[in-house]
Design a protein around this motif. Structure first.
Motif, PDB file in Angstrom:
ATOM      1  N   ALA A   1       0.991  -1.251  -0.034  1.00  0.00           N
ATOM      2  CA  ALA A   1      -0.046  -0.123   0.119  1.00  0.00           C
ATOM      3  C   ALA A   1       1.070   1.108  -0.051  1.00  0.00           C
ATOM      4  O   ALA A   1       1.513   1.429   1.004  1.00  0.00           O
ATOM      5  CB  ALA A   1      -0.810   0.168   1.219  1.00  0.00           C
ATOM      6  N   LYS A   2       0.739   1.811  -0.956  1.00  0.00           N
ATOM      7  CA  LYS A   2       1.654   3.232  -1.053  1.00  0.00           C
ATOM      8  C   LYS A   2       0.794   4.489  -0.408  1.00  0.00           C
ATOM      9  O   LYS A   2       1.591   5.234   0.149  1.00  0.00           O
ATOM     10  CB  LYS A   2       1.718   3.750  -2.758  1.00  0.00           C
ATOM     11  N   THR A   3      -0.241   4.347  -0.298  1.00  0.00           N
ATOM     12  CA  THR A   3      -1.327   5.246   0.339  1.00  0.00           C
ATOM     13  C   THR A   3      -2.312   4.326   0.530  1.00  0.00           C
ATOM     14  O   THR A   3      -2.590   3.312   0.305  1.00  0.00           O
ATOM     15  CB  THR A   3      -1.806   6.468  -0.237  1.00  0.00           C
ATOM     16  N   PRO A   4      -3.405   4.870   1.432  1.00  0.00           N
ATOM     17  CA  PRO A   4      -4.477   4.026   1.732  1.00  0.00           C
ATOM     18  C   PRO A   4      -5.331   3.495   0.479  1.00  0.00           C
ATOM     19  O   PRO A   4      -6.045   2.509   0.649  1.00  0.00           O
ATOM     20  CB  PRO A   4      -5.209   4.866   2.629  1.00  0.00           C
ATOM     21  N   THR A   5      -5.267   4.301  -0.531  1.00  0.00           N
ATOM     22  CA  THR A   5      -6.047   4.030  -1.776  1.00  0.00           C
ATOM     23  C   THR A   5      -5.304   3.692  -3.114  1.00  0.00           C
ATOM     24  O   THR A   5      -5.628   3.474  -4.079  1.00  0.00           O
ATOM     25  CB  THR A   5      -7.100   4.984  -2.088  1.00  0.00           C
ATOM     26  N   PHE A   6      -3.917   3.699  -2.674  1.00  0.00           N
ATOM     27  CA  PHE A   6      -2.990   3.507  -3.865  1.00  0.00           C
ATOM     28  C   PHE A   6      -2.137   2.216  -3.736  1.00  0.00           C
ATOM     29  O   PHE A   6      -1.459   2.304  -2.695  1.00  0.00           O
ATOM     30  CB  PHE A   6      -2.287   4.813  -4.201  1.00  0.00           C
ATOM     31  N   TRP A   7      -2.262   1.169  -4.425  1.00  0.00           N
ATOM     32  CA  TRP A   7      -1.682  -0.005  -4.274  1.00  0.00           C
ATOM     33  C   TRP A   7      -0.631  -0.559  -5.451  1.00  0.00           C
ATOM     34  O   TRP A   7      -1.042  -0.304  -6.508  1.00  0.00           O
ATOM     35  CB  TRP A   7      -2.606  -1.184  -3.888  1.00  0.00           C
TER      36      TRP A   7
ATOM     37  N   ARG B   1      -5.520   2.183  -8.044  1.00  0.00           N
ATOM     38  CA  ARG B   1      -6.214   3.308  -7.277  1.00  0.00           C
ATOM     39  C   ARG B   1      -7.605   2.889  -6.948  1.00  0.00           C
ATOM     40  O   ARG B   1      -8.297   2.767  -7.693  1.00  0.00           O
ATOM     41  CB  ARG B   1      -6.177   4.626  -8.238  1.00  0.00           C
TER      42      ARG B   1
ATOM     43  N   ASN C   1       0.378   7.345  -9.890  1.00  0.00           N
ATOM     44  CA  ASN C   1      -0.950   7.365  -9.336  1.00  0.00           C
ATOM     45  C   ASN C   1      -2.142   8.395 -10.450  1.00  0.00           C
ATOM     46  O   ASN C   1      -3.003   8.801 -10.099  1.00  0.00           O
ATOM     47  CB  ASN C   1      -1.217   7.726  -7.934  1.00  0.00           C
TER      48      ASN C   1
END
Length: 128
Positions: free
Chosen positions: A72-78, A94, A108
């Motif tokens: 997980a790069k951010t909570p919504t970007f994997w 995303r 992203n």
């Protein structure tokens, strides 16, 4: 005659929907573009599988039983890394909802992606 100016102030708050995203396990079906669609399957037992369909009929199994890892790069970007043959490939997702994601690039940004014989398209997947 003097004029008086007033600055308009706003206390509007930006509202965004909040949702929790888990690693994309299970089966995901794509949108249809020029009669093509895809199914992605992420399974601890069977690995990562990607199948291309045209008019609802299987055209080609693009990835079969590939070992994969997710970050997980951010909570919504994997970031999904998988090994296809001797090559390691990367797929970025995303999430736009807990049951929906779009394929994006490493920055992203939504991009058109070519898979198999299908034309380049923006692919959005929904959990089956």
């Amino acid at each position: 005659m003097a004029t008086k100016s007033t600055a308009a102030t706003s206390s509007s708050k930006k509202t965004t929907k909040s949702f929790k995203v888990n690693a994309p396990a299970g089966t995901w079906k794509s949108n249809t573009t020029n009669k093509y669609s895809q199914i992605l399957t992420f399974s601890a037992k069977n690995g990562f599988n990607q199948t291309l369909y045209k008019n609802g009929k299987q055209v080609k199994k693009l990835v079969s039983y590939a070992s994969y890892s997710m970050t997980a790069k951010t909570p919504t970007f994997w970031k999904v890394s998988y090994k296809s043959g001797s090559t390691t490939k990367t797929l970025y997702l995303r999430y736009t909802a807990t049951n929906k994601f779009t394929v994006v690039n490493a920055k992203n940004q939504i991009v058109k992606v070519k898979v198999g014989n299908a034309p380049a398209a923006v692919w959005t997947f929904t959990k089956k």
